[in-house]
Structures are given as structure tokens and as C-alpha cells.
Design a protein around this motif. Structure first.
Motif, PDB file in Angstrom:
ATOM      1  N   VAL A 124    -108.268 -63.340 -65.528  1.00 15.15           N
ATOM      2  CA  VAL A 124    -107.987 -64.003 -64.241  1.00 15.15           C
ATOM      3  C   VAL A 124    -107.053 -63.140 -63.400  1.00 15.15           C
ATOM      4  O   VAL A 124    -107.308 -62.912 -62.204  1.00 15.15           O
ATOM      5  CB  VAL A 124    -107.360 -65.406 -64.476  1.00 15.15           C
ATOM      6  CG1 VAL A 124    -106.858 -65.982 -63.162  1.00 15.15           C
ATOM      7  CG2 VAL A 124    -108.373 -66.328 -65.120  1.00 15.15           C
ATOM      8  N   VAL A 125    -105.989 -62.649 -64.004  1.00 17.63           N
ATOM      9  CA  VAL A 125    -104.995 -61.868 -63.239  1.00 17.63           C
ATOM     10  C   VAL A 125    -105.640 -60.602 -62.666  1.00 17.63           C
ATOM     11  O   VAL A 125    -105.519 -60.312 -61.468  1.00 17.63           O
ATOM     12  CB  VAL A 125    -103.777 -61.508 -64.133  1.00 17.63           C
ATOM     13  CG1 VAL A 125    -102.893 -60.463 -63.456  1.00 17.63           C
ATOM     14  CG2 VAL A 125    -102.970 -62.759 -64.439  1.00 17.63           C
ATOM     15  N   GLY A 126    -106.356 -59.863 -63.499  1.00 21.95           N
ATOM     16  CA  GLY A 126    -106.959 -58.608 -63.024  1.00 21.95           C
ATOM     17  C   GLY A 126    -108.050 -58.859 -61.989  1.00 21.95           C
ATOM     18  O   GLY A 126    -108.078 -58.215 -60.933  1.00 21.95           O
ATOM     19  N   ALA A 127    -108.950 -59.792 -62.305  1.00 19.83           N
ATOM     20  CA  ALA A 127    -110.088 -60.027 -61.411  1.00 19.83           C
ATOM     21  C   ALA A 127    -109.627 -60.602 -60.070  1.00 19.83           C
ATOM     22  O   ALA A 127    -110.095 -60.176 -59.010  1.00 19.83           O
ATOM     23  CB  ALA A 127    -111.086 -60.974 -62.086  1.00 19.83           C
ATOM     24  N   MET A 128    -108.695 -61.551 -60.118  1.00 17.17           N
ATOM     25  CA  MET A 128    -108.265 -62.162 -58.857  1.00 17.17           C
ATOM     26  C   MET A 128    -107.345 -61.230 -58.066  1.00 17.17           C
ATOM     27  O   MET A 128    -107.350 -61.259 -56.835  1.00 17.17           O
ATOM     28  CB  MET A 128    -107.568 -63.511 -59.112  1.00 17.17           C
ATOM     29  CG  MET A 128    -108.463 -64.557 -59.751  1.00 17.17           C
ATOM     30  SD  MET A 128    -110.148 -64.652 -59.085  1.00 17.17           S
ATOM     31  CE  MET A 128    -109.887 -65.309 -57.464  1.00 17.17           C
ATOM     32  N   ALA A 129    -106.590 -60.387 -58.772  1.00 20.05           N
ATOM     33  CA  ALA A 129    -105.782 -59.398 -58.046  1.00 20.05           C
ATOM     34  C   ALA A 129    -106.704 -58.460 -57.270  1.00 20.05           C
ATOM     35  O   ALA A 129    -106.458 -58.154 -56.098  1.00 20.05           O
ATOM     36  CB  ALA A 129    -104.899 -58.609 -59.010  1.00 20.05           C
ATOM     37  N   PHE A 130    -107.770 -58.030 -57.923  1.00 18.68           N
ATOM     38  CA  PHE A 130    -108.714 -57.147 -57.236  1.00 18.68           C
ATOM     39  C   PHE A 130    -109.382 -57.891 -56.074  1.00 18.68           C
ATOM     40  O   PHE A 130    -109.579 -57.320 -54.994  1.00 18.68           O
ATOM     41  CB  PHE A 130    -109.767 -56.654 -58.229  1.00 18.68           C
ATOM     42  CG  PHE A 130    -110.691 -55.617 -57.651  1.00 18.68           C
ATOM     43  CD1 PHE A 130    -110.201 -54.415 -57.177  1.00 18.68           C
ATOM     44  CD2 PHE A 130    -112.062 -55.847 -57.577  1.00 18.68           C
ATOM     45  CE1 PHE A 130    -111.051 -53.451 -56.632  1.00 18.68           C
ATOM     46  CE2 PHE A 130    -112.917 -54.898 -57.043  1.00 18.68           C
ATOM     47  CZ  PHE A 130    -112.411 -53.703 -56.567  1.00 18.68           C
ATOM     48  N   SER A 131    -109.707 -59.170 -56.297  1.00 20.02           N
ATOM     49  CA  SER A 131    -110.345 -59.971 -55.227  1.00 20.02           C
ATOM     50  C   SER A 131    -109.541 -59.925 -53.945  1.00 20.02           C
ATOM     51  O   SER A 131    -110.101 -59.834 -52.857  1.00 20.02           O
ATOM     52  CB  SER A 131    -110.443 -61.444 -55.608  1.00 20.02           C
ATOM     53  OG  SER A 131    -111.011 -61.610 -56.828  1.00 20.02           O
ATOM     54  N   PHE A 132    -108.230 -60.046 -54.095  1.00 22.80           N
ATOM     55  CA  PHE A 132    -107.379 -60.191 -52.913  1.00 22.80           C
ATOM     56  C   PHE A 132    -106.730 -58.866 -52.502  1.00 22.80           C
ATOM     57  O   PHE A 132    -105.829 -58.853 -51.671  1.00 22.80           O
ATOM     58  CB  PHE A 132    -106.306 -61.255 -53.163  1.00 22.80           C
ATOM     59  CG  PHE A 132    -106.889 -62.593 -53.524  1.00 22.80           C
ATOM     60  CD1 PHE A 132    -107.923 -63.126 -52.779  1.00 22.80           C
ATOM     61  CD2 PHE A 132    -106.408 -63.321 -54.600  1.00 22.80           C
ATOM     62  CE1 PHE A 132    -108.485 -64.359 -53.108  1.00 22.80           C
ATOM     63  CE2 PHE A 132    -106.954 -64.549 -54.940  1.00 22.80           C
ATOM     64  CZ  PHE A 132    -108.002 -65.064 -54.193  1.00 22.80           C
ATOM     65  N   SER A 133    -107.191 -57.775 -53.104  1.00 27.05           N
ATOM     66  CA  SER A 133    -106.612 -56.482 -52.709  1.00 27.05           C
ATOM     67  C   SER A 133    -107.200 -56.059 -51.359  1.00 27.05           C
ATOM     68  O   SER A 133    -108.306 -56.449 -50.984  1.00 27.05           O
ATOM     69  CB  SER A 133    -106.865 -55.428 -53.788  1.00 27.05           C
ATOM     70  OG  SER A 133    -108.257 -55.227 -53.948  1.00 27.05           O
ATOM     71  N   ASP A 134    -106.436 -55.262 -50.667  1.00 27.74           N
ATOM     72  CA  ASP A 134    -106.714 -54.907 -49.275  1.00 27.74           C
ATOM     73  C   ASP A 134    -108.115 -54.328 -49.063  1.00 27.74           C
ATOM     74  O   ASP A 134    -108.922 -54.861 -48.288  1.00 27.74           O
ATOM     75  CB  ASP A 134    -105.635 -53.884 -48.857  1.00 27.74           C
ATOM     76  CG  ASP A 134    -105.729 -53.495 -47.402  1.00 27.74           C
ATOM     77  OD1 ASP A 134    -106.330 -54.246 -46.618  1.00 27.74           O
ATOM     78  OD2 ASP A 134    -105.194 -52.426 -47.048  1.00 27.74           O
ATOM     79  N   THR A 135    -108.399 -53.246 -49.733  1.00 26.33           N
ATOM     80  CA  THR A 135    -109.643 -52.519 -49.483  1.00 26.33           C
ATOM     81  C   THR A 135    -110.865 -53.342 -49.869  1.00 26.33           C
ATOM     82  O   THR A 135    -111.843 -53.410 -49.110  1.00 26.33           O
ATOM     83  CB  THR A 135    -109.615 -51.195 -50.276  1.00 26.33           C
ATOM     84  OG1 THR A 135    -108.503 -50.422 -49.805  1.00 26.33           O
ATOM     85  CG2 THR A 135    -110.894 -50.408 -50.100  1.00 26.33           C
TER      86      THR A 135
END
Lengths: 838, 162
Positions: A124-135
Motif C-alpha cells: 500500500v505504501v509503495g503503490a500509493m506513494a507512486f500513485s500520488f507522485s508528481d510525474t
């Protein structure tokens, strides 16, 4: 519920949440840059810019149907297509993280709640962090290839872990064949996905070897590179290049029809593969059989490119490079429209060209292929290995000097190459983007090396002030800028924690992730060899690298729990660690990035396009520059059907023979351009470049005479070049066009307020030292239009490509209209007022 | 001008960098230039109408230093057509932006020795202040004139210009 079911459900849930967020923030209509072109080409299955993205267009076409015929909704639904692809990417990322974590995290004899919670929390942490990352978020809400490209990377990287988990079971290599198929498909989206191959190769090595050693690692790495090169050049280009040679032989030597050689080659390759499959199956050559199947499936995936050939043959209104034969198709795949960046050896920016290397190319004519000579590359007086400061563009040269602190006339050294590579290409054009995503971003203004625009920023005031200065005096507009996002290093630290933990637990997995991270990041930097002063930020190219880092971020959640276990009871460590990970990863990224990534209110790209088209009088010809004054206009005209009477012509494309011929074609309600130059006079290789040779003529040359002169095949009108070839030239820069005032008045080609200022002759001076097909097109248009149709130039066009006609252009809003008038400043003002206020 | 579509840039909470470049172009080339040409041709009422349309359609936010100078013709037209209240609103907003960002840029000058493109912003701010001073003087807007003169004096001290 079993682990597998929970894993599936949590992965899907993450993807669903991400998709819903993207749908909530998606742009409702066309976006800037290439999106307008992609939406148009996907809707009408046209041929987009080189090297194309046929599978992307085909899939987006499916999403277009969800608009149920409402053309105003087509862009929205294609944007939803990107949102869905991005959501699926998040799902596969979740499953990849949990697959790795499950392999690494020591499983208790009796698996506990804590064990499973750590696995899923990492996902969850990795996938959702990537989801909301800028690029990644940026690409998720517009119709560009990068969302689908990320999905391809996510699928193949997930699939290799599926293979790894089953590698000892029968039939497991089906996963490798599946990976090959997705790789092949991805060629029809974007080539970025291929960069996962070295990491995938390393997973195979670690699984298959009985003893890991340096030699094995190096062999696996080189094998991965070899496979990457074999697909990137072998399958994509050399196979087509070989086909072109065979077709040339069949058509020119044997007198057979176009495509006969390609058909024969297809049958030969198909037959060889079938034989190879039978042979390997019969002789139990398992590896050969699997490799052949993988090759087959790469070709199946790559076959989406037949769409380009089929539609190129149909010659739709957007038909980049007219890829209707094997040579133009090869040029399309090889991106011949763009300049090539030197990689191994090349010049310095101040090197002087001393020789030209030519090559023989071919074009399709009536009954055969015709050879012509084309400039291949230049030789320079001073060249270097690993050229990084090579551009001869005057603006780039000035930038290099300023950046490297070299004085005018001071020659750059080999060390300057590296300085520029490390500081600019790696620092400004990669590390800055990486840190935007995991540390913070100052604002979304384009960064040109200033302290106030586009830098990475942390939110830690002392540090930011030390790096960028001025942080004590930030204005309200800077503090409240939605695109100012600060994460206080938290996602970066989380990722580093995950990477360190993984390194301690598993060096092989660390190497695999590092390879993915480097090949989708630094390797692209090396390959692109970017010049300074890029027209836009290029972070989207490195989304794969940020994806790899997000895996470390996910593992960082476990690392935090492990860390807190040193101080607290397990239960508290679990709660504290995971809370920190959630806050420092997805939550802070979502909270900071929401406002500037929410495009749901935006419509300016479409509004601007409408304004450009509405500036034009009925049945106008509108010359544009490309990008913002072109792609959204294509979208609006071709998808929404706005002002189909306006013939949009991209002036910068007109240097290509294919586009000059296409410009003659009508589109929708707009007639083609009345270009009187026969097609055979401007074919590829003929009159590509017409130099200026001053014959000291006192009087201006009439447009008609000039065109006759430069398109004449009479040797008397040509000049002998150093090569011995006779080529056309133009003898005078002063040009004139005689005006028939009665005709102008009769056709109402000039508004009433300018009629008194109509000139008997338009006279102007061509600014450049050579003529291109674009100039010939303009001259021919002036000769043949007879003021029947209004001619406009987009106000974004630079002066130097308008043939020197500026003094006859009257600003009517977003474009300027060509008029044969010479007005005083007051008269000009009065005329422009009338045009602007109406 | 009536045939154009201005979209929602007025109230958009955020315009990305590509979008605000175009909104700046609206202010400078579409509204500003038209209003100026009208003023130069003595069509004050029409210039006021154009400026009012600009006031109604252009973004509430200022996005870049160039906006300050881009709005000058619109502000001038608002004043000259008797829409002083609206003109004052735009002046106040833009001067706040200029003043705060010049504070930041001045700090940057002190913190960093090797500024490059930032000097363009500083020059634009100086040009804006000069232009606003002329406009406010003609409009006889004493309160704002006093403010702009104060800013001008301060910048003269900072950058040693006459």
C-alpha cells in the motif's frame, strides 16, 4: 481468506483508489503538447508523429467509443483511458512489492497478523506513494503514451516475479513468453518498457544459477544488454531495414510489384520460425524452442505497427512521413524527422564541419525505388569520445559557455564534457526530477538554472535557503503557489530505508531493482544526450526510474517497523512504523500534490485552439508552428468538428516532401493549397536545399520568375557544387508580387479600412541564405492563390520562417493575415482595432 | 473579440505553466494592445469596454512578473474610461505582487552572487513601476501614486539606478 486472495484484493483496491483519484482530477478535454495530436490520431486512426504509437492509438480508440458519439466527450474518455492504465500500473506495483517483500521478509513458522500486515502495508505504501507522485500523476490525467508505457513496465516486472515463484514447476516459462509478448506490444506504445530487460535478465540468472558469482552476474548483465539491443535495433529497425533491401531487389532488379520482397521475407521468416519450432520440439531443444516462441510473440506484439502502414496507405489528413512503403516506414521508425544525437563520438559545440558524409537512400516512385544522395553526417575538425556539448545551435553554444564558465573563443576540453554530463544532464535533467518526486518541487515554472524556477525544494527552510536563497522573503504568491510542494525528504528517506533494508536482506534483489532504477533513469540520460534550453520539462521520460524507487519506498515501511522494534514492543512498533510510512509516503504526497495535479477545471488548451481558428476568416489557410498552436487545433477541428473550413498547415513540417504533397490535399471542408509545383520537382532528394548565390540583381525578382528559375531543370539555371552535381540556387533575395487592385476589391481580400492602402506591388526580402520546400510552398501559394483565400500566420511563428513577409501581416488576434497593404502606423492601428474588437 | 472563448481562467484555482503563458498573452496582446490602440485613436469609451472585459475575464491571480507590465494598458484604459475603482483593484493586486517579489529578489541578490535570468524579472518590475507611475500620475490617483513612488525610490536605492 488466503494470502493470495487478500493480496489480489488489496492490489485491486489500491488500483481502484488511484483510478478514482485520477478520474476525479482528469482533464475534461484536450491537454497541451502532444495530447491533441494523439487524441485526433486515436479517434480517426491517423498517423501520429515519429516513431508512432499504434497500439496506444488503437486502445485509446476503444475508450473514445465510450463517449457514445458525443465528440465533446472523446478527449475526456481518452484521458480516462490513461487514468485506467495508471490505476492498473498501481495494482501491478502493489503485487510486485508484496512479491518481493514476501520473498525477503522471514516468514514465521506460524504466520501472524503482524507478518501479513507488514507485507500488505509495504504494498500500500509503495503503490500509493507512486500513485500520488508528481510525474506519474501528471501523465495519469491526460491522453499521452506514458501512462500506458508505465503499465507495460509494471506488467513485465510483475510477471518476472510470477515466473520466479513458479520457475521450478512445469510450464513456468509461459511467463517468459508472456513477458516477450508484452514487450512486443509495448513497442507500439513507447520503447521505455524495453529498459526493464537487464533487470529481468538478472532475475532469471539468480533463479537459474546454482552459484551466484561475479562472472555469472556480468554474463547475465551483458546478455540482458544484448537482448535489449537485439530488440531495440535488431527487431525494430534492422528487420525492417533488411526487408527494405529485399524489396528493393525484388522491385528494381526483378521487376516485381512493391511489397513483393517483403511478402517473400515474411514467408521466409515465418517458415524458418515454424521449422525451428518443429526442430526444437522434435529434438527436445527446450531453450531454443522457448527463445523462438519468445521471438514470435515479440513479433506478434510489434505487429500493431501494421496499423501505421495501412493508415499511411489510406493517406488520412494527419499522415506523418506518409509511411506507405518500406522506405518511408523505415524513416518513420528511425525518427528521421528529428536530429540525431551523437553518443560515442562527436563534435564539440565549437567544432567546424570539414566534410560531409553522404549516403544513398531510396524513395518510392511510380514503378520502382529511386536512389538519391542524402547527407548522413558531418565530419568535424575536432571530435571527442562521449560528446555531451555538441550542439551547433547558437543559443546552445551560448548556454554551454555560460554554464561551463568558458570565455568567448575559449575551446572546451574533454573535462567539460563530463562536467556538463554530471551537472546539467544528470543533475538538472534527472536528479532534479527525481527529487521533485520524492523531496519536493519549488514551482512548475520551467527551470533554466535560476534560483526561482523549477528547482527541487524540501520544505526544510535552512537547507532550502542555503541552496536557493531568498526563502525568508518568499512572496504570498510563492508561498500559496499550488505547484509548490514540499515533502521534507520523507518519501526519499523512506525509499533509502527500504533500499538499505533490502540490501541487508538480499543483494540479488537489490541488484535487480538497482538495474531497473538505473536503466530507466541514468541510462536514458546517457542515451538522450539532451541539449540545454529544452522547450519543456522532461521528467515524464524517467517515470520507470521513479517506479523502481517506489518499490524501495514500499519496503521502507517494513524497514521502519523493524527499526522501531528496537525500541518498542512489536505491536507499537508495527503501528508506529506503518503510521510513519503512510504519513511520509502516500499521505504527504497526496496532500501536497492534489491542488496542482487536479486538472478537472482546466480547458485552456481547447479554448485557445478555438480562438486561433475563430481568428481566421472563412476558408482561410492558417500556417502554424507546431505544438501549442497546432495540436489542440487539430483536435478541435478533427474531433469536435470546429471550423473545418480552415486549412491548417504546419510551416515547420513543410520542409518534408511528404507534407508538401499532403498540403495540396483538401481536408474536410477546406480545399488544398494551390501549389503549382509538380510533385516530381520536390521529391525527396530533389531540391531539399536551394542555396542563395548573389547575382547582384538590382531589381526585385517576380515570384513567378523566381519559382520558374529555382524549379527549372535547365542546367543553365543551376550551379555546380563541389561534388560536381548541378543544383538549383536562387539569385536574389528581393522578391515582388504584382497586385491587381480590382481583383482584390472584387474578392474583398482586404477589409474596407485598408482598401486605400493597397499597393500595386508587394516587395520584400527573403531573410535566409537558402530556400526549403516550405519557402517554395509559400511562394507558389502567393503565385496561385490570387487572393481567393485569406492566408494567416499564427502569432507564435518566429519571423525567420515567414519568408520575410512580416510587413504585410496584419494582426487579427491570435494570427496575422497577409494583406497587400502598406499602411501608416495610424492606418495600421485603425485596421488592427477593427479586426481585434470585432 | 466577441467571437473568442475565454474559458474559466478567471476563477481557476490554478493555471499550469503552459496555461498562464497564454493568459499573459491575452493580457498583453489581445486585451492590452487593443485597448492601447483604441486609446491612441481617441476611442476612450471602447477602450474602457475592452479593459472591462479583460477585468472580467482574466485570472484573479498574478502568475509572473511580466503580468505586471502586461496589464499596464488595461489599467490605463480603465482609468481613462472612468473605471477608477476597477483600475485601482488591479493596481493594488499587481503592486502587491511586484513589491513582495522584489523583496524576495532583493534577498536573492544578497544571498546569491551569480544571478542570471532573475535580472529579467527585476528589470520587468522596474519597468512596471515606471509605467504605473506614469499611469497613476495621469489618473491623479494620489494614494497609489505615493505607493508606487515609494517603491520606485526603494528600488533606485537597491540597484543604484536613476
Amino acid at each position: 481468506m488466503t494470502y493470495n486472495k487478500l493480496n489480489t484484493l488489496f492490489g485491486l483496491a489500491c488500483g481502484l483508489v488511484a483510478t478514482l483519484v485520477y478520474i476525479a482530477t482528469v482533464e475534461k478535454t484536450v491537454s497541451w503538447w502532444d495530447c491533441g495530436e494523439f487524441i485526433t490520431c486515436a479517434y480517426k486512426l491517423e498517423v501520429a508523429h515519429q516513431p508512432g504509437a499504434p497500439l496506444f492509438l488503437l486502445i485509446q480508440n476503444v475508450f473514445a467509443n465510450l463517449a457514445l458519439g458525443n465528440t465533446g466527450q472523446i478527449a475526456y474518455w481518452m484521458n480516462i483511458g490513461s487514468a485506467v492504465c495508471s490505476g492498473l500500473t498501481v495494482t501491478f506495483l502493489f503485487w510486485t512489492i508484496t512479491a518481493i517483500a514476501k520473498k525477503i521478509l522471514k516468514k514465521p513458522q506460524q504466520p501472524t497478523f503482524s507478518y501479513y500486515l507488514q507485507l500488505f502495508a509495504a504494498g500500500v505504501v509503495g503503490a500509493m506513494a507512486f500513485s500520488f507522485s508528481d510525474t506519474f500523476w501528471y501523465s495519469a490525467v491526460e491522453s499521452e503514451v506514458y501512462a500506458m508505457s508505465s503499465l507495460c513496465t509494471a506488467v513485465v516486472f510483475w510477471a518476472i516475479f510470477k515466473w520466479e515463484a513458479r520457475a521450478d514447476q512445469g510450464g513456468s516459462d509461459r511467463w517468459l513468453i508472456f513477458i516477450a509478448f508484452v514487450m512486443g506490444l509495448s513497442i507500439g506504445v513507447h520503447l521505455l518498457n524495453l529498459l526493464a530487460i537487464p533487470a529481468i535478465g538478472m532475475v532469471v540468472y539468480f533463479k537459474r544459477t546454482s552459484q551466484i558469482n561475479l562472472k555469472g552476474i556480468l554474463t547475465a548483465f551483458l546478455s540482458g544488454l544484448l537482448v535489449l539491443a537485439a530488440i531495440l535495433w535488431g527487431v525494430i529497425q534492422w528487420l525492417i531495414g533488411f526487408a527494405s533491401k529485399i524489396d528493393l531487389l525484388f522491385v528494381n532488379l526483378l521487376g516485381l510489384g512493391f511489397g513483393s520482397g517483403i511478402l517473400s521475407l515474411c514467408m521466409l521468416v515465418g517458415g524458418a520460425i515454424i521449422y525451428g519450432l518443429f526442430y526444437s520440439h522434435r529434438n527436445r531443444k527446450y531453450t531454443l524452442n522457448t527463445a523462438l516462441l519468445m521471438f514470435c510473440f515479440i513479433l506478434f506484439g510489434y505487429s500493431s505497427y501494421t496499423m501505421v502502414l495501412i493508415r499511411g496507405k489510406a493517406n488520412p489528413s494527419l499522415n506523418n512521413n506518409s509511411p506507405d512503403n518500406v522506405f518511408s516506414f523505415l524513416g518513420y521508425l528511425g525518427r528521421e524527422q528529428y536530429t540525431r544525437e551523437p553518443l560515442v563520438k562527436g563534435p564539440y559545440y565549437d567544432s567546424k564541419a570539414v566534410d560531409i558524409e553522404s549516403k544513398i537512400s531510396y524513395r518510392k516512385d511510380e514503378s520502382n525505388y529511386t536512389a538519391f544522395t542524402q547527407v548522413d553526417k558531418y565530419e568535424f575538425d575536432r571530435e571527442t569520445f562521449f560528446p555531451r556539448i555538441y550542439s551547433q545551435d547558437a543559443n546552445h553554444q551560448a548556454y554551454y559557455r555560460s554554464y561551463l564558465k568558458l570565455k568567448e573563443g575559449e575551446r572546451p576540453q574533454f573535462s567539460d564534457n563530463f562536467k556538463f554530463f554530471f551537472h546539467f544532464q544528470l543533475g538538472e535533467m534527472y536528479a532534479r526530477y527525481f527529487l521533485w518526486n520524492f523531496v519536493g518541487r519549488q514551482n512548475d515554472k520551467q527551470g533554466y538554472g535560476t534560483y526561482s524556477e523549477g528547482n527541487w525544494i524540501s520544505g526544510v527552510k535552512t537547507l532550502d535557503n542555503w541552496r536557493l536563497g531568498g526563502q525568508d522573503k518568499l512572496s504570498d504568491s510563492q508561498k500559496n503557489d499550488p505547484s509548490r510542494n514540499t515533502y521534507f525528504f520523507l518519501p526519499l528517506l523512506l525509499g533509502i530505508a527500504g533500499a538499505v533494508w533490502l540490501y541487508k536482506k538480499s543483494k540479488p534483489y537489490t541488484l535487480v531493482l538497482a538495474l531497473l532504477f538505473v536503466f530507466t533513469g541514468v541510462a536514458i540520460v546517457v542515451y538522450l544526450n539532451q541539449t540545454p534550453l529544452q522547450p519543456r520539462e522532461r521528467d515524464y521520460a524517467y517515470a520507470g526510474s521513479f517506479y523502481a524507487f517506489a518499490i524501495w519506498i514500499g519496503l521502507g515501511a517494513i524497514a521502519l517497523v523493524r527499526f522501531f522494534k528496537r525500541f518498542f514492543h512489536s505491536r507499537y512498533a508495527l503501528v508506529t512504523g506503518l503510521s510513519f510510512a503512510l504519513l511520509g509516503g502516500p499521505i504527504i504526497l497526496a496532500q501536497q500534490n492534489w491542488d496542482d495535479h487536479n486538472r478537472s477545471e482546466k480547458s485552456l488548451a481547447r479554448d485557445i485552439a478555438r480562438n486561433y481558428l475563430e481568428t481566421c476568416a472563412p476558408n482561410a489557410i492558417l500556417f502554424t508552428y507546431g505544438d501549442h498552436d497546432t495540436f489542440p487545433l487539430w483536435y478541435l477541428q478533427e474531433v469536435e468538428g470546429v471550423r473545418p473550413d480552415v486549412r491548417i498547415v504546419v510551416l515547420s513540417y513543410l520542409t518534408g516532401d511528404w507534407y508538401m504533397q499532403q498540403a495540396k490535399k483538401p481536408t474536410y471542408q477546406a480545399a488544398g493549397l494551390p501549389i503549382g509545383i509538380p510533385a516530381e520537382k520536390t521529391k525527396k532528394g530533389i531540391r531539399d536545399y536551394i542555396p542563395y548565390i548573389d547575382r547582384e540583381l538590382n531589381e526585385a525578382v517576380d515570384v513567378q520568375q523566381l519559382l520558374q528559375f529555382v524549379t527549372s531543370d535547365n542546367p543553365d539555371y543551376k550551379v555546380q557544387l563541389n561534388s560536381g552535381d548541378l543544383e538549383n540556387y536562387f539569385p536574389s533575395k528581393k522578391v515582388k508580387l504584382t497586385i491587381d487592385k480590382d481583383e482584390i476589391l472584387k474578392k474583398k481580400a482586404v477589409p474596407a479600412y485598408f482598401q486605400h492602402a493597397i499597393v500595386p506591388t508587394m516587395e520584400w526580402e527573403i531573410p535566409g541564405d537558402h530556400l526549403t520546400r516550405a519557402d517554395l510552398t509559400l511562394l507558389s501559394l502567393l503565385e496561385n492563390n490570387h487572393w481567393d483565400r485569406p492566408i494567416y500566420f499564427s502569432n507564435m511563428l518566429p519571423s525567420d520562417i515567414k519568408l520575410g513577409l512580416d510587413k504585410y501581416l496584419v494582426n487579427e488576434g491570435f494570427a496575422s493575415r497577409l494583406m497587400p497593404v502598406a499602411a501608416t502606423n495610424e492606418q495600421q492601428a485603425a485596421g488592427e482595432i477593427a479586426a481585434l474588437v470585432n | 473579440m466577441h467571437k473568442y472563448n475565454w474559458g474559466n481562467i478567471k476563477n481557476a484555482t490554478y493555471l499550469d505553466t503552459d496555461s498562464f503563458r497564454f493568459s499573459s498573452m491575452y493580457a498583453r496582446d489581445i486585451f492590452g494592445k487593443t485597448a492601447r490602440l483604441l486609446l491612441e485613436n481617441g476611442k476612450v469609451k471602447q477602450a474602457g469596454q475592452v479593459a472591462r472585459k479583460a477585468y472580467d475575464q482574466l485570472p484573479n491571480r498574478v502568475y509572473s512578473m511580466s503580468d505586471a507590465i502586461n496589464y499596464a494598458d488595461i489599467i490605463d484604459s480603465l482609468y481613462r474610461s472612468g473605471q477608477s475603482q476597477l483600475a485601482g483593484n488591479v493596481v493594488d493586486r499587481n503592486l502587491n505582487f511586484v513589491a513582495q517579489n522584489m523583496e524576495y529578489l532583493h534577498q536573492l541578490v544578497r544571498d546569491k552572487k551569480n544571478l542570471s535570468f532573475e535580472w529579467n524579472d527585476i528589470q520587468m518590475a522596474l519597468d512596471s513601476v515606471d509605467r504605473y507611475q506614469t499611469i497613476l500620475l495621469a489618473a491623479n490617483d494620489g494614494k497609489r501614486l505615493e505607493r508606487v513612488e515609494g517603491l520606485r525610490k526603494q528600488y533606485q536605492e537597491w540597484y543604484g539606478i536613476e
